[in-house]
Design an enzyme around this catalytic site. Structure first.
Site, PDB file in Angstrom:
ATOM      1  N   GLY A 124       7.610  71.550 122.175  1.00 32.69           N
ATOM      2  CA  GLY A 124       7.666  72.543 122.139  1.00 32.69           C
ATOM      3  C   GLY A 124       7.498  72.968 123.739  1.00 32.69           C
ATOM      4  O   GLY A 124       7.860  73.358 124.011  1.00 32.69           O
ATOM      5  N   ALA A 125       5.756  72.632 123.672  1.00 35.64           N
ATOM      6  CA  ALA A 125       5.308  72.919 125.025  1.00 35.64           C
ATOM      7  C   ALA A 125       3.256  72.173 124.976  1.00 35.64           C
ATOM      8  O   ALA A 125       3.515  71.281 123.732  1.00 35.64           O
ATOM      9  CB  ALA A 125       4.394  74.500 124.448  1.00 35.64           C
ATOM     10  N   GLU A 167       0.311  78.092 123.111  1.00 30.92           N
ATOM     11  CA  GLU A 167      -0.193  77.449 124.507  1.00 30.92           C
ATOM     12  C   GLU A 167      -1.078  78.392 125.154  1.00 30.92           C
ATOM     13  O   GLU A 167      -2.671  78.133 125.870  1.00 30.92           O
ATOM     14  CB  GLU A 167       0.862  76.607 125.858  1.00 30.92           C
ATOM     15  CG  GLU A 167       1.869  76.122 124.921  1.00 30.92           C
ATOM     16  CD  GLU A 167       1.321  75.465 124.279  1.00 30.92           C
ATOM     17  OE1 GLU A 167       0.533  74.606 124.042  1.00 30.92           O
ATOM     18  OE2 GLU A 167       2.353  75.273 122.768  1.00 30.92           O
ATOM     19  N   HIS A 196      -4.795  78.379 123.033  1.00 30.81           N
ATOM     20  CA  HIS A 196      -5.277  76.574 123.365  1.00 30.81           C
ATOM     21  C   HIS A 196      -6.581  76.523 124.620  1.00 30.81           C
ATOM     22  O   HIS A 196      -6.917  75.763 124.167  1.00 30.81           O
ATOM     23  CB  HIS A 196      -4.282  75.440 123.771  1.00 30.81           C
ATOM     24  CG  HIS A 196      -3.931  74.902 122.364  1.00 30.81           C
ATOM     25  ND1 HIS A 196      -4.830  75.004 121.319  1.00 30.81           N
ATOM     26  CD2 HIS A 196      -2.079  74.765 122.300  1.00 30.81           C
ATOM     27  CE1 HIS A 196      -3.690  74.179 120.677  1.00 30.81           C
ATOM     28  NE2 HIS A 196      -2.357  73.575 121.155  1.00 30.81           N
ATOM     29  N   GLU A 255      -5.685  72.083 116.857  1.00 30.31           N
ATOM     30  CA  GLU A 255      -3.937  73.077 116.832  1.00 30.31           C
ATOM     31  C   GLU A 255      -3.734  73.659 115.133  1.00 30.31           C
ATOM     32  O   GLU A 255      -2.963  74.755 115.157  1.00 30.31           O
ATOM     33  CB  GLU A 255      -3.268  71.444 116.114  1.00 30.31           C
ATOM     34  CG  GLU A 255      -3.841  70.649 117.412  1.00 30.31           C
ATOM     35  CD  GLU A 255      -2.245  71.370 118.072  1.00 30.31           C
ATOM     36  OE1 GLU A 255      -2.205  72.617 118.606  1.00 30.31           O
ATOM     37  OE2 GLU A 255      -2.468  70.611 119.246  1.00 30.31           O
TER      38      GLU A 255
HETATM   39  N1  B3K Z   1      -0.694  69.926 122.123  1.00 34.38           N
HETATM   40  C1  B3K Z   1       0.600  69.722 122.594  1.00 34.38           C
HETATM   41  C2  B3K Z   1       1.226  68.812 121.736  1.00 34.38           C
HETATM   42  C3  B3K Z   1       1.703  67.419 122.218  1.00 34.38           C
HETATM   43  C4  B3K Z   1       1.945  66.144 120.996  1.00 34.38           C
HETATM   44  C5  B3K Z   1       1.536  65.037 121.927  1.00 34.38           C
HETATM   45  N2  B3K Z   1       2.709  63.702 121.326  1.00 34.38           N
HETATM   46  C6  B3K Z   1       1.149  71.484 121.788  1.00 34.38           C
HETATM   47  C7  B3K Z   1       0.385  72.078 121.100  1.00 34.38           C
HETATM   48  O1  B3K Z   1       0.286  71.981 119.946  1.00 34.38           O
HETATM   49  O2  B3K Z   1       0.466  73.190 121.837  1.00 34.38           O
HETATM   50 ZN    ZN Z   2      -1.909  73.488 119.809  1.00 31.36          ZN
END
Ligand code: B3K
Ligand code: ZN
Length: 885
Positions: free
Chosen positions: A271-272, A308, A311, A330
């Site tokens: 997704g991002a 995002e 995060h 996550e």
């Molecule tokens: N942290 C990334 C996902 C990365 C996936 C790697 N295969 C997106 C998210 O969860 O924000």
């Molecule tokens: Zn994430």
């Protein structure tokens, strides 16, 4: 760091974790960017752990090493070895500077991990994706999240071809180099793990806005996209601003760099990505306009932009010690994103959407061969663990704990978590420890949830004692065995509950043994933390109807011996919007059982009658009504079966909707449709979205009992729709109904959106929802459409993902042709993009419970695929899990 070659499936284990022997305090990177080849110079400032003797080992995959020097001296070949994706270097000491220069090939990188090209050679741009282990495809580094370094990044490239040069951190100068080349430098003041590194270079356009943080700092927000897409970034910019404000208000978290860049690409594996200061988005989750995006997509853009952004604190400032702790960032960030979306939109609708997703995606995962705990104990390929369990169940675990602490207690705990762990790589113990310490509470019992796979089943029995006016609720829990975890422990399960009298009024609760303060409230939480417990409520004047697990207070499957009339009562009267829907879902599932077993129609009648009554209730929110009118999906219904025949499930669910439509009545449905149609607008407010949602649902119900009328209405709706939501809803009704008008509408859509990849994805995906036998042929025909390519993850998911995941009847063909087709394509796709292939392969989940014919056919397809030589570690882990799980 790992020491594995591609052929190795040696698992990495949580129990083997050791702190790094070598760290990097600072890294200076310089890129000479080119589409075919890019050269990367890296200077690592090394720190050695005095307690460990291990030689310096750095991860590096597919790197062509051009030069290597230690402390300014070129190293002879005898002083280093590069094999099995590890570079071992002799002679390094604490404080050493290691300089390497490597060459990589962006245009040849179809796996979209590391540095790669998005779009065409002529017009496309370069970008990176590092999480989880992509940085080792760019340079040599201890590529693990507990090595935090300061980054200085210099980009050099041809100015015409790459006018825009971006990397994470704050800008630190730019200039000309002569012969048409230019440079730009970025410095990130916040030490970060390598998975958060990013760069972007190419011909991109931007929109920008200034943002003033709560403490008065100015931040420049910039969204970048290709020229044809830049006009569709405004909604994401608004969503970003809302997210930043919300995180300040809800969690006291401010942004911490001078710039925040966001970039859209059509070529992305997920997704991002939350790279520090330079988020990169799959265009699907960034671009939005009414002509090509649905209401659901607007909400998804808002949610992913927020996710995002959030995060930046939950993931970047406080990161994960190792990938086993993935849910630390996550699960927590999904939870924060869900809270934000609930605040921005409707809280009950958001909860319904999230629980429906959990049941559709996570419960089947937890019940199948790939079941794993939220904190897995081992993995072969970490990219296979970005799962619904780690994300969605992980979020449910945070929600449970947050619910225990209350709003203020949770905020106190989060403040302590952030302040204790800021700038560090943390564990789930650190998280629960901080939340508990801030509230003088021991939350460690919740670790059992993180360690145990499988969905707990809670059964509830109520007994009313008229003589003593007590109501005893006995709750018990049991978690079924999952692969490699035969025995399960009881876990703490918070059950939020209320009691209703037979007139639908909530009763004050007096729990025996309770302290006086809580007594008399009409809603409360009891915690089931043993195998079985009884809770006695006093002063209950008549046999009540319990409303249990309100708001879905724990991610469990609840089994309760409700009479159909009791569920109907909750469906009519529960004030908790979520539990009202939930009562309807439970009743619908029982109505489904009625149809399957053919013995009684008590639940079917209760469900249809209650909904027919609610249909006439004009005070009910349109969107909630639309959700109430939607029975559980085929995947969820199949989960309840011991042996699954997906075609039979499909037929029964259709009958269920037919019964409902008949009970509401064709006239009432059409009147409602006409009234909603008269209010057609382009507006995005909640009321307009709710109307569109209900209009679609009503049209689908009409299609169950009067296809001719439904197809006529759908054709008109398609022709006159001002928005994609209405247009796609109409197209979907035509396609699913195999209407004669579908062909012309599809041709029209194909032509109108030929230049819009995200809209074209919808064109592919809607056609995979054809009913019955012909869908495999349709998938084959769509594959040979000039717009189809296995190289683009969105297109692959639009065709194969939508077919295999969202049309169980169309995928699980009785002759096995669906399984064979998917297995063949997975092998081809694996050679191009292992991450996307592995994720798609999980569509085989649940095959063990298929009826014997399909079971044998699926097994044959999986075995054949497993026997193919040269499968990636990604795909092999999934396929072997399917076989042996
Ligand atoms: N942290 C990334 C996902 C990365 C996936 C790697 N295969 C997106 C998210 O969860 O924000
Ligand atoms: Zn994430």
């Amino acid at each position: 760091m790992s020491n594995r070659n591609d052929a190795s499936t040696t698992p990495i284990r949580l129990s083997d974790y050791r702190a790094p022997a070598w760290r990097v305090s600072a890294i200076e990177l310089a890129f000479d960017l080119g589409i075919d080849t890019t050269e990367v110079t890296s200077k690592l400032h090394l720190r050695r752990d005095p307690d460990q003797q291990a030689p310096l080992r750095l991860d590096g995959e597919g790197l062509e090493l051009l030069s290597i020097a230690l402390d300014g001296q070129p190293l002879p070949e005898s002083a280093w070895r590069y094999a099995n994706q590890v570079l071992e270097v002799d002679g390094a000491r604490d404080g050493s500077l290691l300089e390497t220069r490597v060459r990589v090939q962006p245009a040849a990188n179809t796996a979209l991990e590391g540095l790669y090209l998005s779009g065409s050679r002529e017009a496309g741009f370069l970008l990176t994706q590092c999480e989880a282990e992509g940085f080792r495809h760019i340079t040599f580094f201890p590529d693990r999240p507990d090595v935090l370094a300061s980054y200085t990044v210099t980009l050099r490239a041809d100015r015409d071809r790459f006018p825009v040069l971006l990397a994470g951190g704050n800008p630190d100068g730019h200039g000309e180099l002569g012969d048409g080349r230019h440079w730009a430098r970025f410095v990130d003041p916040h030490p970060k793990p390598s998975y958060l590194f990013a760069l972007v270079a190419g011909r991109l356009q931007h929109i920008e806005r200034n943002y003033i943080t709560g403490s008065g700092r100015k931040v420049q927000l910039v969204i970048w996209a290709e020229p044809d897409a830049i006009g569709r970034c405004g909604y994401a910019m608004d969503a970003l601003e809302r997210s930043m404000r919300w995180d300040e208000e809800a969690y006291g978290r401010e942004y911490d760099l001078d710039v925040f860049h966001v970039v859209a690409t059509h070529d992305f594996n997920m997704g991002a990505m939350e790279n520090k200061g330079l988020n990169i988005f799959n265009a699907k989750y960034l671009l939005a306009d009414p002509d090509s995006s649905t209401d659901d997509e607007y909400r998804a853009v808002e949610a992913v932009v927020a996710h995002e952004y959030f995060h930046n604190w939950s993931g970047n400032r406080v990161t994960c010690r190792d990938w086993f702790q993935l849910s630390l960032k996550e699960g927590l960030t999904v939870f924060r994103e869900q809270q934000f979306s609930a605040d921005m939109n409707s809280a009950p609708l958001k909860r319904i959407e999230d629980v429906a997703l959990l049941r559709r995606a996570q419960f089947p995962e937890d019940a199948g061969p790939l079941a794993h705990p939220v904190r897995p104990a081992q993995y072969s390929e970490i990219n296979n663990f970005y799962t619904a369990t780690v994300y969605e169940k992980g979020s449910e675990l945070v929600r449970m704990v947050a619910g225990r602490l209350g709003r203020e207690g949770f905020r106190r705990g989060m403040d302590l978590y952030f302040s204790r762990n800021d700038g560090h790589a943390a564990t789930l113990e650190d998280f629960l420890g901080a939340l508990g310490d801030a509230n003088q509470m021991d939350l460690m019992p919740y670790l059992a949830w993180y360690a145990q796979a499988g969905t707990p089943r809670v059964s509830a029995r109520g007994h009313y004692d008229a003589a003593h006016r007590t109501y005893t609720l006995t709750l018990s829990q049991h978690t079924p065995a999952t692969p490699s975890q035969p025995h399960k422990q009881p876990v703490p399960i918070p059950v939020k509950l209320a009691l209703f009298d037979r007139d639908g009024r909530m009763l004050p609760l007096h729990l025996a043994g309770d302290n006086a303060t809580a007594s008399g409230d009409s809603e409360r939480v009891v915690v089931l933390d043993r195998t079985e417990q009884a809770f006695v409520f006093q002063h209950v004047h008549a046999a009540p109807v319990p409303s249990l697990l309100r708001g879905f207070s724990a991610p469990v499957i609840l089994e309760c011996d409700y009479a159909p009339g009791e569920l109907a009562l909750l469906l009519r009267h529960d004030v908790d919007g979520f539990n009202r829907w939930e009562a309807g879902q439970q009743l619908a599932a029982r109505a489904f059982d009625n149809l399957r077993d053919g013995k009684t129609t008590d639940s079917l009648d209760a469900w249809c009658d209650a909904l027919a009554a609610l249909f006439g209730d004009s005070t009910l929110d349109d969107a909630l009504l639309a959700d109430l009118l939607t029975p559980p999906g085929e995947i969820e219904l199949a989960e309840r079966e011991r042996v699954v025949d997906p075609s039979h499930v499909h037929v029964l669910r259709q009958q269920l909707q037919e019964q409902l439509a008949l009970r509401i009545g064709r006239e009432a449905l059409q009147q409602r449709y006409d009234a909603l149609l008269a209010h057609t607008t382009l507006e995005l407010d909640a009321i307009s979205q709710g109307r569109r949602r209900l209009k679609r649902r009503v049209l689908e119900l009409i299609a169950r009992i009067d296809p001719w009328t439904a197809h006529t209405l759908a054709t008109l709706q398609y022709d006159n729709a001002p928005s994609m939501t209405d247009r796609l809803a109409a197209l979907s009704v035509l396609v699913r109904g195999n209407a004669p008008q579908a062909r012309a509408a599809l041709l029209h859509f194909r032509e109108r959106y030929a230049d819009n990849p995200l809209a074209m994805d919808k064109w592919f995906s809607v056609q995979t929802q054809l009913p019955g036998e012909t869908v495999v042929e349709r998938v084959l025909a769509l594959e040979s459409d000039g717009a189809f390519t296995l190289k683009n993850p969105n297109r692959v998911n639009a065709l194969f993902g939508s077919w295999a995941r969202s049309n169980p009847d169309g995928f699980h063909r009785a002759d096995g042709s669906g399984y064979q087709l998917l297995a063949q394509r997975l092998q081809q796709l694996d050679a191009i993009n292992p991450q996307v292939a592995a994720r798609l392969a999980t569509a085989f989940n649940g095959w063990q419970r298929l009826e014997p014919g399909r079971h044998a056919a699926a097994r044959a397809a999986i075995d054949t695929l497993a026997s193919r030589p040269g499968l990636s570690r990604n795909l092999r882990e999934i396929v072997q899990g399917m076989q042996h799980g």
